[in-house]
Scaffold this active site. Structure first.
Site, PDB file in Angstrom:
ATOM      1  N   GLU A 123      -9.642  21.986  62.522  1.00  0.00           N
ATOM      2  CA  GLU A 123      -9.763  22.145  61.986  1.00  0.00           C
ATOM      3  C   GLU A 123      -8.970  22.552  60.511  1.00  0.00           C
ATOM      4  O   GLU A 123      -8.133  21.638  60.290  1.00  0.00           O
ATOM      5  CB  GLU A 123      -8.180  24.229  62.550  1.00  0.00           C
ATOM      6  CG  GLU A 123      -8.004  25.469  61.685  1.00  0.00           C
ATOM      7  CD  GLU A 123      -7.076  25.767  62.409  1.00  0.00           C
ATOM      8  OE1 GLU A 123      -6.293  26.472  61.503  1.00  0.00           O
ATOM      9  OE2 GLU A 123      -6.688  25.526  63.414  1.00  0.00           O
ATOM     10  N   CYS A 139      -3.492  27.025  56.271  1.00  0.00           N
ATOM     11  CA  CYS A 139      -5.123  27.025  55.695  1.00  0.00           C
ATOM     12  C   CYS A 139      -5.408  28.604  55.624  1.00  0.00           C
ATOM     13  O   CYS A 139      -6.631  28.438  54.883  1.00  0.00           O
ATOM     14  CB  CYS A 139      -5.483  26.536  56.845  1.00  0.00           C
ATOM     15  SG  CYS A 139      -4.893  27.269  58.476  1.00  0.00           S
TER      16      CYS A 139
END
Length: 485
Positions: free
Chosen positions: A253, A287
């Site tokens: 990720e 993010c």
């Protein structure tokens, strides 16, 4: 007890111990610079022992009745609920997170553990027919083995737990390396939670250290079958290549450059509020945060006016103040990087309609216009309270701008016509995108992951179960087979 003084050691083989390195990891408060605690770092020998312990304890864990495993994982949720205020305080002190951010992160963690608690009851198999007479094909879902988890500093409690809880729920042993700036929230707190919940000793191990001390040993060690990493694309690329080289599965990720798109028929006030939340929650250190706001030209000026007013109203300061929205970024290096990219953008022609001061780790909001897709402002993940607002004429232009990035993690599109939003969203090259919502979304049963350089694999719900297990084929021949020779 859940006190910081009890969480500053390694947790390996079911015991709290000093690391074998002579080097010290200093854990500091990003808001005031005070030393929270110190760790004696783990070294390569600690990593080796952690993996061996996880492998051994996994065999014990796999013998536990699945309903008992479920109960143990649910005990972890109860422990968090019983100690929630103390956990909030650690998030504030170690991360510089606000109380709002702390409550948000803790809620995500509890939901993730609750979902993982049902994994032991979902380790289903299949019986399939065979092309051979008198033969039966059985497929067994089994744990992958041992999982190495490397977590980041921004949402360390959740982003560690996002891999740790489902990996344990699926029957695996785990070695967790938290980010060196958040060794408690991303590591030793999680060890304490599962220790108190009742998992076998050695099943979960936490090594608090840094890469300069252990190098690539966490990834290259022969025991782990999966390496789950959350962090920057640059580091993720290295870890992914190293994992594959050593025949391990990487789950990555990575970074994002999410676009928040406002079409001309959007509810403007709602879009302004959603755009502010999408950028400035936890100082933009997420993010999924919106890096770029794209606004249709017919409403651009009105949006800019309202957005500037909204962002100007956000309180910056001490994260312990319940009214604070924007606390410190994680370290001065982050602040310096943000200053450099802002200054470069302005040199290239960007206009700051709001330009915040930067002092130490405190970065006030900056909003820039006149940004084009060639600028670093539009291409790089900013990871701080800085945002670009860009106009567009047509949907096709907006899609082209949104897709003009090497990232593809999240996004949002606002419009009064939901189906128009859905059709628009289908054309944006991203793993996740939300209609009339914020860019920051994560739900325990919905597939989470990115496209392009934003990562590999999908987590949450059935996807986590799939990632942290493997299928084993056992065939049974009930009669003797005829061979050609």
């Amino acid at each position: 007890m859940l006190e910081i003084e009890s969480l500053n050691k390694q947790y390996i083989a079911g015991t709290w111990r000093e690391g074998q390195s002579e080097n010290i990891l200093v854990d500091t408060n990003p808001y005031n610079g005070e030393v929270i605690t110190e760790f004696k770092m783990a070294d390569v020998s600690d990593v080796d022992l952690a993996y061996k312990s996880a492998l051994e304890a996994k065999e014990e864990w796999n013998k536990v009745n699945p309903y008992k495993q479920r109960d143990i994982l649910e005990n972890a949720v109860k422990y968090i609920e019983d100690h929630e205020e103390k956990i909030v305080n650690i998030i504030i002190d170690e991360l510089g997170g606000t109380r709002l951010k702390a409550a948000f992160e803790i809620g995500l963690v509890k939901d993730m553990i609750k979902e993982s608690a049902i994994f032991p009851l979902k380790m289903e198999g299949k019986i399939l027919p065979s092309v051979e007479d008198g033969k039966e094909n059985r497929l067994y879902r089994i744990p992958a083995g041992v999982v190495g988890v490397i977590s980041p500093f921004n949402f360390p409690f959740f982003l560690s737990m996002k891999s740790v809880a489902p990996a344990i729920g699926a029957g695996n042993g785990v070695v967790l390396k938290p980010h060196e700036e958040t060794p408690i929230m991303g590591g030793t707190l999680i060890a304490r939670i599962f220790e108190e919940a009742g998992v076998p000793k050695g099943l979960l191990n936490v090594v608090a250290t840094d890469i300069k001390e252990i190098g690539d040993s966490l990834v290259e060690h022969p025991i782990p079958r999966i390496i789950s990493f959350t962090g920057s694309t640059k580091v993720g690329s290295h870890i992914g290549q190293l994992a594959v080289k050593n025949f391990k599965k990487p789950l990555l990720e990575l970074g994002g450059n999410s676009a928040f798109i406002v079409l001309e028929d959007a509810d403007l006030d709602y879009a302004v509020n959603a755009a502010a939340f999408s950028r400035f929650t936890h100082q933009g250190q997420i993010c999924m945060s919106a890096n770029r706001i794209l606004v249709q030209k017919s409403i651009y000026d009105e949006f800019i006016t309202k957005y500037k007013e909204k962002v100007s109203s956000l309180k910056v300061g001490d994260p312990r103040d319940p009214e604070t929205i924007i606390g410190p970024v994680m370290n001065e290096r982050s602040a310096e990087n943000l200053k450099a990219i802002i200054d470069k953008g302005i040199e290239q022609g960007a206009t700051p309609i709001l330009k915040g001061n930067i002092s130490g780790n405190m970065v006030e909001p900056t909003v820039l216009t006149d940004v084009n897709t060639d600028m670093d402002l539009a291409q790089e993940e900013l990871f701080g309270p800085v945002i670009s607002v860009m106009p567009f004429e047509t949907e096709e232009e907006a899609i082209a701008i949104a897709n003009d990035t090497r990232f593809g993690l999240s996004g949002a599109v606002h419009t009064s016509n939901v189906e128009r939003g859905v059709e628009f969203a289908k054309k944006v090259q991203t793993g996740m995108i939300h209609v009339n919502d914020i860019t920051i979304n994560d739900e325990p049963i919905v597939a989470f992951g990115g496209e392009k350089q934003s990562g590999l694999g999908r987590l949450n719900g059935e996807w986590s179960l799939e990632e942290f297990t493997t299928m084993k084929w056992i065939s049974v021949n009930y009669q003797q087979r005829q061979f050609p020779y």
